[in-house]
Scaffold this motif. Structure first.
Motif, PDB file in Angstrom:
ATOM      1  N   UNK A  35       0.859  -1.184   0.000  1.00  0.00           N
ATOM      2  CA  UNK A  35       0.000   0.000   0.000  1.00  0.00           C
ATOM      3  C   UNK A  35       0.892   1.229   0.000  1.00  0.00           C
ATOM      4  N   UNK A  36       0.556   2.191  -0.860  1.00  0.00           N
ATOM      5  CA  UNK A  36       1.391   3.374  -1.029  1.00  0.00           C
ATOM      6  C   UNK A  36       0.556   4.644  -0.937  1.00  0.00           C
ATOM      7  N   UNK A  37       1.063   5.615  -0.190  1.00  0.00           N
ATOM      8  CA  UNK A  37       0.511   6.965  -0.198  1.00  0.00           C
ATOM      9  C   UNK A  37       1.659   7.910  -0.521  1.00  0.00           C
ATOM     10  N   UNK A  38       1.404   8.860  -1.412  1.00  0.00           N
ATOM     11  CA  UNK A  38       2.454   9.791  -1.832  1.00  0.00           C
ATOM     12  C   UNK A  38       2.077  11.209  -1.421  1.00  0.00           C
ATOM     13  N   UNK A  39       2.995  11.842  -0.713  1.00  0.00           N
ATOM     14  CA  UNK A  39       2.845  13.243  -0.350  1.00  0.00           C
ATOM     15  C   UNK A  39       3.530  14.048  -1.447  1.00  0.00           C
ATOM     16  N   UNK A  40       2.754  14.787  -2.190  1.00  0.00           N
ATOM     17  CA  UNK A  40       3.275  15.585  -3.301  1.00  0.00           C
ATOM     18  C   UNK A  40       4.009  16.793  -2.735  1.00  0.00           C
ATOM     19  N   UNK A  41       5.327  16.745  -2.754  1.00  0.00           N
ATOM     20  CA  UNK A  41       6.108  17.803  -2.106  1.00  0.00           C
ATOM     21  C   UNK A  41       6.686  18.815  -3.089  1.00  0.00           C
ATOM     22  N   UNK A  42       6.146  18.886  -4.283  1.00  0.00           N
ATOM     23  CA  UNK A  42       6.676  19.834  -5.273  1.00  0.00           C
ATOM     24  C   UNK A  42       6.541  21.279  -4.823  1.00  0.00           C
TER      25      UNK A  42
END
Length: 149
Positions: A35-42
């Protein structure tokens, strides 16, 4: 047939439906789930140019995004456990499209990505195209796209 299945989660109904389908596949093929969650840190302050050093996202907002990602992952993990399975969990920071399409599949030896047709990033989808479409075009593994009924 599928040894390692990746399920990106963003808290959307489509992602929940994708998790349900991935659980069924994992049971059928005795697959491992990630399971993956991505925090968009752009837009975090460390990613700004020298000319414009003001952060777009504050420290409090980063903390909230991190908490949200943790909650999404923990809720997904609970669903997996309720179905008698286990899963590896990952929370990553970076560009969601490439992390889902190539980075994690390579690092974790993924052979199938199961993801929702659309998620919570409606504005990003309008401006840059959907994450799902990007993953389908760029992943080097099979991608199963799941619709929310």
């Amino acid at each position: 047939m599928y040894e390692n299945i990746l399920v990106p989660l963003d808290g959307s109904k489509n992602a929940q439906k994708a998790l349900s389908v991935a659980i069924k596949l994992a049971k059928t093929f005795s697959s491992k789930l990630t399971l993956l969650s991505v925090i968009d840190n752009r837009n975090f302050s460390g990613n700004r140019s020298v000319v414009n050093t003001a952060p777009i996202v504050t420290t409090d907002e980063i903390t909230e995004l991190s908490k949200y990602s943790d909650n999404v992952i923990n809720a997904g993990l609970q669903v997996v456990k309720d179905n008698g399975l286990e899963a590896k969990t990952l929370v990553k920071r970076g560009y969601p499209k490439s992390i889902i399409a190539t980075d994690v599949p390579t690092d974790e030896n993924i052979d199938l990505i199961v993801m929702g047709k659309s998620g919570t990033g409606a504005l990003d989808r309008l401006i840059m195209g959907s994450t799902t479409a990007y993953v389908v075009r760029n992943a080097h593994v099979q991608v199963l796209v799941v619709n929310d009924d």
